[in-house]
Design an enzyme around this catalytic site. Structure first.
Site, PDB file in Angstrom:
ATOM      1  N   CYS A  66       5.507 -10.282 -32.930  1.00  0.00           N
ATOM      2  CA  CYS A  66       5.276 -11.042 -33.723  1.00  0.00           C
ATOM      3  C   CYS A  66       3.671 -10.930 -33.851  1.00  0.00           C
ATOM      4  O   CYS A  66       3.368 -10.268 -33.035  1.00  0.00           O
ATOM      5  CB  CYS A  66       5.555 -12.527 -33.820  1.00  0.00           C
ATOM      6  SG  CYS A  66       3.637 -13.765 -33.960  1.00  0.00           S
ATOM      7  N   PRO A  67       3.150 -10.168 -34.747  1.00  0.00           N
ATOM      8  CA  PRO A  67       3.696 -11.089 -36.474  1.00  0.00           C
ATOM      9  C   PRO A  67       4.242  -9.732 -37.146  1.00  0.00           C
ATOM     10  O   PRO A  67       4.735  -9.212 -38.469  1.00  0.00           O
ATOM     11  CB  PRO A  67       2.601 -10.618 -37.406  1.00  0.00           C
ATOM     12  CG  PRO A  67       1.550  -9.687 -35.989  1.00  0.00           C
ATOM     13  CD  PRO A  67       2.348  -9.276 -34.863  1.00  0.00           C
TER      14      PRO A  67
END
Lengths: 77, 157
Positions: free
Chosen positions: A14-15
């Site tokens: 993430c992201p």
């Protein structure tokens, strides 16, 4: 599941999966299905959330040995 | 369109990465994102070397200690004279995490707007030419507030 494109996010955290999917969705047509391959368990919650926020359809998720295959349908051009 | 507005006040590597994570994530969710860099946060968007020496000795002294550039950021804890920060950078690379510099270009690709605060630039003797070209504008508190009052996500980091 039937798909038009595959986006390989193997090993990305993430992201990055969300960023990659946002970039990829611009390149495909309405109604086409995108498969995202990820090793980040966060995608189980994040991709449905991304779909709700962007108005795309979350079709489902397949999980096998720590690899997640997420399916999304582009709903608008 | 929904908006995200971030104030990047800190130049701690970990906090700055969190800021860019939220910025790129918001942009990917289809939101309009503005990042305001102020005080120590200006170091993130400064070039590695200043363009000119300041005429004021205190600004010169500050400039010697307060070096800019995204590659110079330190962890907020366990910096350990660079050892801890170096190890964290190595671990991040191993996990395919983008560096701050890569996060800056990724943010630009996604349309994130970057604003530098004029007041802190003046106080600290940082000139327009000292900022990286990715910076869209320099502005003050009214610009921030205009954005912030329309933003659903508004953070001070």
């Amino acid at each position: 599941m039937e798909k038009n494109y595959t986006l390989d996010c193997y090993g990305l955290l993430c992201p990055m999966p969300v960023i990659k999917i946002a970039q990829m969705i611009k390149k495909i047509k309405k109604g086409e299905v995108l498969e995202l391959i990820s090793t980040d368990e966060g995608v189980k919650e994040d991709i449905p959330a991304w779909c709700r926020a962007t108005g795309n359809e979350f079709l489902g998720i397949e999980e096998e040995k720590g690899i997640f295959k997420v399916y999304i349908k582009k709903m608008k051009d | 369109m929904d908006k995200t507005t971030l104030i990047v006040f800190s130049d701690d590597l970990d906090k700055v990465l969190a800021a860019f994570n939220i910025a790129t994530g918001s942009a990917s969710m289809g939101m309009e994102v503005t990042m305001f860099f102020t005080f120590w946060g200006l170091n993130v968007i400064r070039k590695d070397k200043p363009s000119k020496r300041s005429s004021n000795w205190m600004k010169r002294l500050l400039g010697m200690m307060n070096l800019g550039g995204a590659d110079r950021l330190k962890l907020s804890k366990f910096h350990m004279m660079g050892i801890g920060t170096g190890m964290m950078r190595a671990l991040m690379k191993k996990s395919n995490m983008p560096s701050v510099k890569e996060m800056i270009s990724l943010s630009k690709e996604l349309g994130v707007k970057m604003v530098a605060c004029t007041t802190t630039m003046e106080i600290m003797g940082i000139h327009k030419e000292d900022l990286i070209p990715e910076v869209d504008m320099i502005a003050g508190v009214a610009t921030y507030l205009e954005n912030a009052k329309e933003s659903k996500v508004n953070l001070f980091i």
